[in-house]
Design a protein around this motif. Structure first.
Motif, PDB file in Angstrom:
ATOM      1  N   THR A   3       0.830  -1.175   0.069  1.00  0.00           N
ATOM      2  CA  THR A   3      -0.012  -0.190  -0.161  1.00  0.00           C
ATOM      3  C   THR A   3       0.871   1.269   0.218  1.00  0.00           C
ATOM      4  N   ARG A   4       0.438   2.048  -0.753  1.00  0.00           N
ATOM      5  CA  ARG A   4       1.340   3.428  -0.827  1.00  0.00           C
ATOM      6  C   ARG A   4       1.189   4.201   0.653  1.00  0.00           C
ATOM      7  N   GLN A   5       2.056   4.717   0.945  1.00  0.00           N
ATOM      8  CA  GLN A   5       1.960   5.411   2.302  1.00  0.00           C
ATOM      9  C   GLN A   5       1.722   6.796   1.831  1.00  0.00           C
ATOM     10  N   GLN A   7       2.893   9.422   2.886  1.00  0.00           N
ATOM     11  CA  GLN A   7       4.204  10.317   2.722  1.00  0.00           C
ATOM     12  C   GLN A   7       4.787  10.423   1.165  1.00  0.00           C
ATOM     13  N   SER A  46       5.783   2.084  -3.339  1.00  0.00           N
ATOM     14  CA  SER A  46       5.663   2.355  -1.904  1.00  0.00           C
ATOM     15  C   SER A  46       6.825   2.394  -1.196  1.00  0.00           C
ATOM     16  N   GLU A  86       8.943   7.892   8.998  1.00  0.00           N
ATOM     17  CA  GLU A  86       7.568   8.005   9.289  1.00  0.00           C
ATOM     18  C   GLU A  86       6.740   7.066   8.553  1.00  0.00           C
ATOM     19  N   ALA A  87       6.877   6.839   7.487  1.00  0.00           N
ATOM     20  CA  ALA A  87       6.311   5.968   6.240  1.00  0.00           C
ATOM     21  C   ALA A  87       6.461   4.330   6.709  1.00  0.00           C
ATOM     22  N   SER A  89       6.966   3.699   9.794  1.00  0.00           N
ATOM     23  CA  SER A  89       6.254   3.609  11.331  1.00  0.00           C
ATOM     24  C   SER A  89       7.692   3.499  12.207  1.00  0.00           C
TER      25      SER A  89
END
Length: 92
Positions: A3-5, A7, A46, A86-87, A89
């Motif tokens: 899945t594309r984040q 950000q 991603s 961040e992307a 996590s």
């Protein structure tokens, strides 16, 4: 495909802005590595950990050659690095 984040687009935008700056500053290695990173990120669709490692390598190369602090692209690359973390996590 992952899945594309959220950000993703901002990361690509920051890296894309850094490329012409790196090129104009004569930082050919950083310029080429950043272009390759953009292509790998776009190809994957991603952000994955190897993308963080690739950008870390560019930043490290700039630090080791004492070009990071003089480069106008340094801030753009650092912002992209934070967004990649961040992307993924990771704690920033």
């Amino acid at each position: 495909m992952a899945t594309r984040q959220p950000q993703f687009e901002e990361i690509i935008e920051l890296l894309s802005k850094a490329v012409p700056v790196l090129e104009s500053e004569g930082l050919d290695g950083s310029f080429r590595d950043t272009e390759k990173l953009i292509n790998r990120i776009n190809g994957m669709g991603s952000i994955i950990p190897s993308h963080k490692n690739g950008l870390y390598s560019v930043l490290r190369m700039m630090l080791e050659s004492n070009t990071y602090y003089d480069s106008k692209a340094g801030e753009l690359l650092e912002q992209a690095f934070v967004l990649i973390k961040e992307a993924l996590s990771e704690n920033v």
